[in-house]
Design an enzyme around this catalytic site. Structure first.
Site, PDB file in Angstrom:
ATOM      1  N   CYS A 151       0.823  -1.232   0.000  1.00  0.00           N
ATOM      2  CA  CYS A 151       0.000   0.000   0.000  1.00  0.00           C
ATOM      3  C   CYS A 151       0.846   1.266   0.000  1.00  0.00           C
ATOM      4  CB  CYS A 151      -0.936   0.004   1.198  1.00  0.00           C
ATOM      5  SG  CYS A 151      -2.103  -1.364   1.152  1.00  0.00           S
ATOM      6  N   HIS A 178      -3.401   7.285   2.564  1.00  0.00           N
ATOM      7  CA  HIS A 178      -3.792   5.972   2.047  1.00  0.00           C
ATOM      8  C   HIS A 178      -5.213   5.667   2.523  1.00  0.00           C
ATOM      9  CE1 HIS A 178      -3.941   1.879   0.929  1.00  0.00           C
ATOM     10  NE2 HIS A 178      -3.731   1.384   2.137  1.00  0.00           N
ATOM     11  N   ASN A 187     -10.039  -0.172  -0.246  1.00  0.00           N
ATOM     12  CA  ASN A 187      -8.576  -0.090  -0.189  1.00  0.00           C
ATOM     13  C   ASN A 187      -8.013  -0.625  -1.510  1.00  0.00           C
ATOM     14  OD1 ASN A 187      -5.852  -0.414   0.262  1.00  0.00           O
ATOM     15  ND2 ASN A 187      -6.074  -1.366   2.275  1.00  0.00           N
TER      16      ASN A 187
HETATM   17  N1  ACO Z   1     -18.517  -8.572   8.727  1.00  0.00           N
HETATM   18  C1  ACO Z   1     -18.974  -8.814   9.976  1.00  0.00           C
HETATM   19  N2  ACO Z   1     -18.166  -9.115  10.996  1.00  0.00           N
HETATM   20  C2  ACO Z   1     -16.846  -9.168  10.748  1.00  0.00           C
HETATM   21  C3  ACO Z   1     -16.294  -8.933   9.465  1.00  0.00           C
HETATM   22  C4  ACO Z   1     -17.222  -8.647   8.433  1.00  0.00           C
HETATM   23  N3  ACO Z   1     -16.795  -8.388   7.161  1.00  0.00           N
HETATM   24  N4  ACO Z   1     -14.966  -9.067   9.522  1.00  0.00           N
HETATM   25  C5  ACO Z   1     -14.666  -9.360  10.808  1.00  0.00           C
HETATM   26  N5  ACO Z   1     -15.786  -9.434  11.545  1.00  0.00           N
HETATM   27  C6  ACO Z   1     -15.950  -9.729  12.978  1.00  0.00           C
HETATM   28  C7  ACO Z   1     -14.745 -10.415  13.571  1.00  0.00           C
HETATM   29  O1  ACO Z   1     -14.791 -11.803  13.335  1.00  0.00           O
HETATM   30  C8  ACO Z   1     -14.857 -10.048  15.022  1.00  0.00           C
HETATM   31  O2  ACO Z   1     -15.772 -10.916  15.626  1.00  0.00           O
HETATM   32  P1  ACO Z   1     -15.517 -11.478  17.113  1.00  0.00           P
HETATM   33  O3  ACO Z   1     -15.510 -10.253  17.979  1.00  0.00           O
HETATM   34  O4  ACO Z   1     -16.687 -12.374  17.317  1.00  0.00           O
HETATM   35  O5  ACO Z   1     -14.206 -12.180  17.061  1.00  0.00           O
HETATM   36  C9  ACO Z   1     -15.464  -8.662  15.008  1.00  0.00           C
HETATM   37  O6  ACO Z   1     -16.044  -8.499  13.691  1.00  0.00           O
HETATM   38  C10 ACO Z   1     -14.463  -7.552  15.270  1.00  0.00           C
HETATM   39  O7  ACO Z   1     -13.315  -7.783  14.458  1.00  0.00           O
HETATM   40  P2  ACO Z   1     -12.044  -6.846  14.490  1.00  0.00           P
HETATM   41  O8  ACO Z   1     -11.023  -7.389  13.550  1.00  0.00           O
HETATM   42  O9  ACO Z   1     -11.643  -6.581  15.908  1.00  0.00           O
HETATM   43  O10 ACO Z   1     -12.691  -5.498  13.907  1.00  0.00           O
HETATM   44  P3  ACO Z   1     -12.030  -4.095  13.767  1.00  0.00           P
HETATM   45  O11 ACO Z   1     -12.869  -3.098  14.415  1.00  0.00           O
HETATM   46  O12 ACO Z   1     -10.564  -4.106  14.108  1.00  0.00           O
HETATM   47  O13 ACO Z   1     -12.132  -3.846  12.199  1.00  0.00           O
HETATM   48  C11 ACO Z   1     -10.716  -3.958  10.245  1.00  0.00           C
HETATM   49  C12 ACO Z   1     -11.520  -4.745  11.294  1.00  0.00           C
HETATM   50  C13 ACO Z   1     -11.699  -3.144   9.441  1.00  0.00           C
HETATM   51  C14 ACO Z   1     -10.002  -4.955   9.338  1.00  0.00           C
HETATM   52  C15 ACO Z   1      -9.713  -3.043  10.936  1.00  0.00           C
HETATM   53  O14 ACO Z   1      -8.992  -3.766  11.905  1.00  0.00           O
HETATM   54  C16 ACO Z   1      -8.719  -2.411   9.971  1.00  0.00           C
HETATM   55  O15 ACO Z   1      -9.064  -1.565   9.181  1.00  0.00           O
HETATM   56  N6  ACO Z   1      -7.432  -2.774  10.087  1.00  0.00           N
HETATM   57  C17 ACO Z   1      -6.352  -2.140   9.322  1.00  0.00           C
HETATM   58  C18 ACO Z   1      -6.368  -2.476   7.871  1.00  0.00           C
HETATM   59  C19 ACO Z   1      -5.270  -1.691   7.192  1.00  0.00           C
HETATM   60  O16 ACO Z   1      -5.111  -0.508   7.396  1.00  0.00           O
HETATM   61  N7  ACO Z   1      -4.430  -2.349   6.441  1.00  0.00           N
HETATM   62  C20 ACO Z   1      -3.239  -1.650   5.935  1.00  0.00           C
HETATM   63  C21 ACO Z   1      -3.197  -1.493   4.552  1.00  0.00           C
HETATM   64  S1  ACO Z   1      -3.582  -2.931   3.646  1.00  0.00           S
HETATM   65  C22 ACO Z   1      -2.172  -3.409   2.730  1.00  0.00           C
HETATM   66  O17 ACO Z   1      -1.069  -2.974   2.930  1.00  0.00           O
HETATM   67  C23 ACO Z   1      -2.367  -4.488   1.685  1.00  0.00           C
END
Ligand code: ACO
Length: 323
Positions: A113, A250, A280
């Site tokens: 990214c 980003h 993304n």
């Molecule tokens: N729909 C419904 N529920 C979901 C989904 C979905 N699509 N995906 C995950 N969940 C659930 C999980 O299983 C979890 O359930 P649990 O509590 O029963 O275990 C719950 O939702 C919470 O999951 P978290 O992972 O804690 O959710 P979070 O609030 O952290 O959001 C996210 C997840 C959106 C992925 C976030 O962590 C994020 O944006 N992370 C950073 C991503 C990023 O910036 N990446 C960098 C660039 S990418 C690259 O370089 C290729």
């Protein structure tokens, strides 16, 4: 002194738009969960005939048209991508060929990214080193091809697309009043590899593999890393957040964007957000956001613009540009 001045911007998106609700029958998720946790409402997904090379070519042609230039005027193409058409040759060379160029040179840059931020920094050094006068810097990705479409924690987050800018050698006084790339700061740290990676590759599995991410872990590191590298860029240029006209981060997650801007003291109205429209798109996200804000006349000649990205590796970086 020589400065690398932005002369044009362009973008290209796949024809098909996939809304959050379109995932509801595929994996256990909802429009509400995706929108609340990420700010994403839709993304574009490439059809079979749409590739990293074809999208990159279209974005490059749009940037050339915007700059009033032709491929004859370009002597280097730097393509930021983690989803090349082939393992080799570089997709940049394929784009060079598609543009009808048999002169100059082209190569790919792989920093996930952060790829576009790395590519702009690299192109700036080629220009200031005298090896190139006009450079097409492209970010193009087809992440839909490396997603595990049964994994709801990753498949809802990414989209496909391409963005491009033309950088051109210009004269400056060596002050931050100059137009062009003014300062940059790049970082990487491989200790976090397992938190965001693709589980395949030519030298390990012999397959392309699928994206794997511990989203919560990436989130935990993102804001600190982003703000550190931006503060380093501010101090290299001798500016503060108040001097900025636009912040083009980003586009991974609206919550990360908001938290970074807040920590840095960047006013909300200066932040360009397109994650709702594109998801993304990895290395394409910053040039796609740039081209939107240039096309709707938010970013204008003379504006001070900060680009930032963070991604797999981890890699992260920031570039300060006077438009
Ligand atoms: N729909 C419904 N529920 C979901 C989904 C979905 N699509 N995906 C995950 N969940 C659930 C999980 O299983 C979890 O359930 P649990 O509590 O029963 O275990 C719950 O939702 C919470 O999951 P978290 O992972 O804690 O959710 P979070 O609030 O952290 O959001 C996210 C997840 C959106 C992925 C976030 O962590 C994020 O944006 N992370 C950073 C991503 C990023 O910036 N990446 C960098 C660039 S990418 C690259 O370089 C290729």
């Amino acid at each position: 002194m020589i400065r690398s001045v932005v002369r044009g911007t362009g973008a290209a998106l796949p024809r098909r738009i996939m809304k959050n609700a379109d995932f509801e029958g595929m994996v256990e998720t909802s429009d509400e969960w995706i929108a609340q946790r990420t700010g994403i409402r839709q993304r574009h997904i490439a059809a079979d005939d749409e590739t990293t090379a074809s999208l990159g070519e279209a974005a490059a042609r749009a940037a050339l048209a915007n700059a009033g230039l032709t491929p004859d005027d370009i002597d280097l193409i730097v393509l930021a991508t983690s989803t090349p058409n082939n393992t080799f040759p570089a997709t940049a060379v394929e784009i060079q060929n598609r543009l009808g160029m048999q002169h100059g040179f082209a190569f790919d840059m792989q920093a996930v990214c952060s790829g576009f931020v790395y590519a702009v920094t690299t192109a700036d050094l080629y220009i200031r080193g005298g090896l190139a006068k006009r450079v097409l810097v492209i970010g193009s990705e087809t992440f839909s091809r490396i997603l595990d479409w049964s994994d709801r924690s990753t498949c809802v987050l990414f989209g496909d697309g391409a963005g491009a800018i033309v950088l051109e050698a210009g004269e400056g006084d060596g002050t931050i009043a100059d137009r062009g790339v003014l300062a940059a700061s790049l970082r990487s740290d491989g200790t976090h590899k397992e938190k965001l990676f693709v589980d395949g590759g030519p030298s390990t599995t012999g397959t392309v593999g699928h994206l794997r991410m511990e989203g919560r872990e990436v989130f935990k590191h993102a804001v600190g890393m982003i703000t550190d590298v931006i503060e380093a860029t501010f101090s290299a240029a001798g500016i503060t957040a108040d001097d900025l006209d636009w912040f083009v981060p980003h586009q991974a997650n609206k919550r990360i964007i908001d938290a970074s801007a807040k920590k840095l003291g960047i006013a909300e109205q200066k932040v360009v957000v397109t994650v709702d429209l594109h998801g993304n798109t990895s290395a394409a996200s910053v040039p796609l956001a740039l081209s939107v804000a240039v096309a709707d006349r938010r970013i204008k000649k003379g504006d001070l613009v900060l680009l930032e990205a963070m991604g797999g590796g981890f890699t992260w970086g920031a570039v300060l540009v006077r438009w």
